[in-house]
Motif scaffolding. Structure first.
Motif, short mmCIF file in Angstrom:
data_model
loop_
_atom_site.label_atom_id
_atom_site.label_comp_id
_atom_site.label_asym_id
_atom_site.label_seq_id
_atom_site.Cartn_x
_atom_site.Cartn_y
_atom_site.Cartn_z
N LEU A 41 17.05 22.52 59.40
CA LEU A 41 17.78 21.92 58.59
C LEU A 41 19.32 22.45 58.52
O LEU A 41 20.24 21.83 57.43
CB LEU A 41 17.22 22.20 56.85
CG LEU A 41 16.17 21.72 56.51
CD1 LEU A 41 15.29 22.21 55.36
CD2 LEU A 41 16.26 20.24 56.51
N TYR A 42 19.66 23.16 59.58
CA TYR A 42 21.11 23.75 59.51
C TYR A 42 22.16 22.63 59.49
O TYR A 42 23.22 22.87 58.95
CB TYR A 42 21.37 24.64 60.69
CG TYR A 42 22.71 25.35 60.74
CD1 TYR A 42 22.90 26.37 60.07
CD2 TYR A 42 23.67 24.67 61.37
CE1 TYR A 42 24.21 26.90 59.73
CE2 TYR A 42 25.11 25.46 61.53
CZ TYR A 42 25.14 26.32 60.75
OH TYR A 42 26.60 26.93 60.68
N PRO A 43 22.12 21.56 60.37
CA PRO A 43 23.06 20.50 60.40
C PRO A 43 23.39 19.85 58.77
O PRO A 43 24.62 19.52 58.51
CB PRO A 43 22.50 19.42 60.99
CG PRO A 43 21.64 20.12 62.16
CD PRO A 43 21.00 21.33 61.32
N GLN A 44 22.40 20.14 58.09
CA GLN A 44 22.68 19.40 56.52
C GLN A 44 23.38 20.48 55.87
O GLN A 44 24.30 20.28 55.03
CB GLN A 44 21.30 19.28 55.85
CG GLN A 44 20.82 18.08 56.49
CD GLN A 44 20.24 18.20 57.75
OE1 GLN A 44 19.53 19.04 58.13
NE2 GLN A 44 20.06 16.89 58.40
N PHE A 45 23.06 21.81 56.16
CA PHE A 45 23.82 22.99 55.39
C PHE A 45 25.24 22.94 55.86
O PHE A 45 26.20 23.19 55.00
CB PHE A 45 23.13 24.33 55.67
CG PHE A 45 23.87 25.69 55.38
CD1 PHE A 45 23.69 26.00 54.18
CD2 PHE A 45 24.84 26.01 56.21
CE1 PHE A 45 24.59 27.06 53.64
CE2 PHE A 45 25.47 26.99 55.65
CZ PHE A 45 25.18 27.66 54.37
N PHE A 46 25.49 22.65 57.40
CA PHE A 46 26.81 22.57 57.71
C PHE A 46 27.47 21.75 57.16
O PHE A 46 28.83 21.86 56.69
CB PHE A 46 26.62 22.50 59.29
CG PHE A 46 28.24 22.36 59.87
CD1 PHE A 46 28.86 23.56 60.33
CD2 PHE A 46 28.73 21.10 60.04
CE1 PHE A 46 29.95 23.43 60.93
CE2 PHE A 46 29.92 20.93 60.56
CZ PHE A 46 30.62 22.26 60.86
N TRP A 47 26.99 20.39 56.83
CA TRP A 47 27.64 19.30 56.26
C TRP A 47 28.30 19.52 54.84
O TRP A 47 29.43 19.42 54.53
CB TRP A 47 26.89 17.93 56.32
CG TRP A 47 27.55 16.73 55.85
CD1 TRP A 47 28.39 15.95 56.63
CD2 TRP A 47 27.87 16.36 54.39
NE1 TRP A 47 28.81 15.09 55.76
CE2 TRP A 47 28.52 15.22 54.65
CE3 TRP A 47 26.83 16.66 53.36
CZ2 TRP A 47 28.51 14.22 53.22
CZ3 TRP A 47 27.32 15.70 52.21
CH2 TRP A 47 28.02 14.49 52.18
N VAL A 48 27.27 20.03 54.20
CA VAL A 48 27.66 20.55 52.62
C VAL A 48 28.75 21.67 52.69
O VAL A 48 29.64 21.56 51.89
CB VAL A 48 26.38 20.96 51.89
CG1 VAL A 48 26.91 21.53 50.55
CG2 VAL A 48 25.38 19.89 51.84
#
Length: 248
Positions: A41-48
């Protein structure tokens, strides 16, 4: 009296910075917590983090980013991102500079900061520079994230240099990793971060933050023995750009 008033203004401005750092984390805490439960889920964290933390901080502090792009970062590719290190705002500016998810390699001490440190240690690769074991663990973690298709960001000076040092010598770690994974190195020059928001407390001001994303350095066909040569080339590119901006 004028100096006193200016220092009060700068004190309040610094306090505002720390509020801007903390408030989005508190607002999005459940979402950020969810996105740090799995590396997938890191890409989602990065986007936020990029759109609802880094950018609002830069905007809220009155920093106007201006990018000069010599080569475009391609979506979905892995890179080694490097830049000169002069300010706490380097983290936010690097997040603003790349749409591609990347993982910071950063000093362990920041994990002790309230609230921010909680997510920092869950998402970044932490290094204890006094420990050889820690440096080996960092290398292994970076390899793992690169194998997952992430990019890596390292500030190769290894620390924020003293105020009178324009650009410190580069450590080899970033370049060794890039060579071993045959990924391009993306040198970036942060021209104004020290002037805008240095570690000298009663200093800084709103204004422009210029960034040059330089042409990438290829590691194709390079071997680990070439790391010092590539490191010197990258440092010379950033140093010459700082001088071209009139910074000394």
């Amino acid at each position: 009296m004028i100096t006193f008033i200016k220092n009060i203004g700068r004190l309040l401005w610094r306090i505002w910075f720390y509020l801007l750092v903390l408030i989005p984390i508190l607002i999005f805490f459940p979402v950020l917590l969810l996105f740090t439960t799995s590396e997938k889920l890191y890409p989602q964290f990065f986007w936020v983090a990029r759109n609802f933390w880094a950018r609002p901080i830069l905007f809220g502090m009155g920093f106007m980013t201006k990018f000069k792009i010599e080569e475009e970062i391609v979506k979905g590719k892995s890179y080694m991102l490097i830049a000169n290190h002069t300010s706490m705002t380097d983290i936010m500016l690097m997040l603003a500079a790349s749409k591609n998810p990347f993982v910071f390699v950063g000093k362990k001490e920041l994990s002790k900061l309230p609230i921010f440190g909680f997510f920092y240690k869950r998402t970044c690769i932490l290094v204890d520079r006094g420990s050889a074991r820690s440096r080996k663990a960092v290398y292994d973690s970076a390899q793992k994230r690169l194998n997952q298709g992430m990019s890596i960001c390292i500030f190769p000076e290894g620390r924020v240099p003293e105020e009178d040092i324009l650009l410190d010598e580069f450590k080899d770690g970033a370049f060794r990793l890039a060579i071993e994974h045959q990924i391009p190195i993306v040198p970036m020059t942060f021209a104004d971060n020290k002037k805008r928001f240095s570690y000298t407390f009663f200093s800084g001001s709103p204004g422009r933050m210029r960034v040059t994303i330089h042409k990438f350095l290829s590691t194709e066909g390079k071997e680990v023995v070439d790391k010092k040569e590539i490191s010197k080339t990258a440092r010379d590119i950033i140093l010459n750009e700082l001088k071209a901006y009139g910074i000394s």
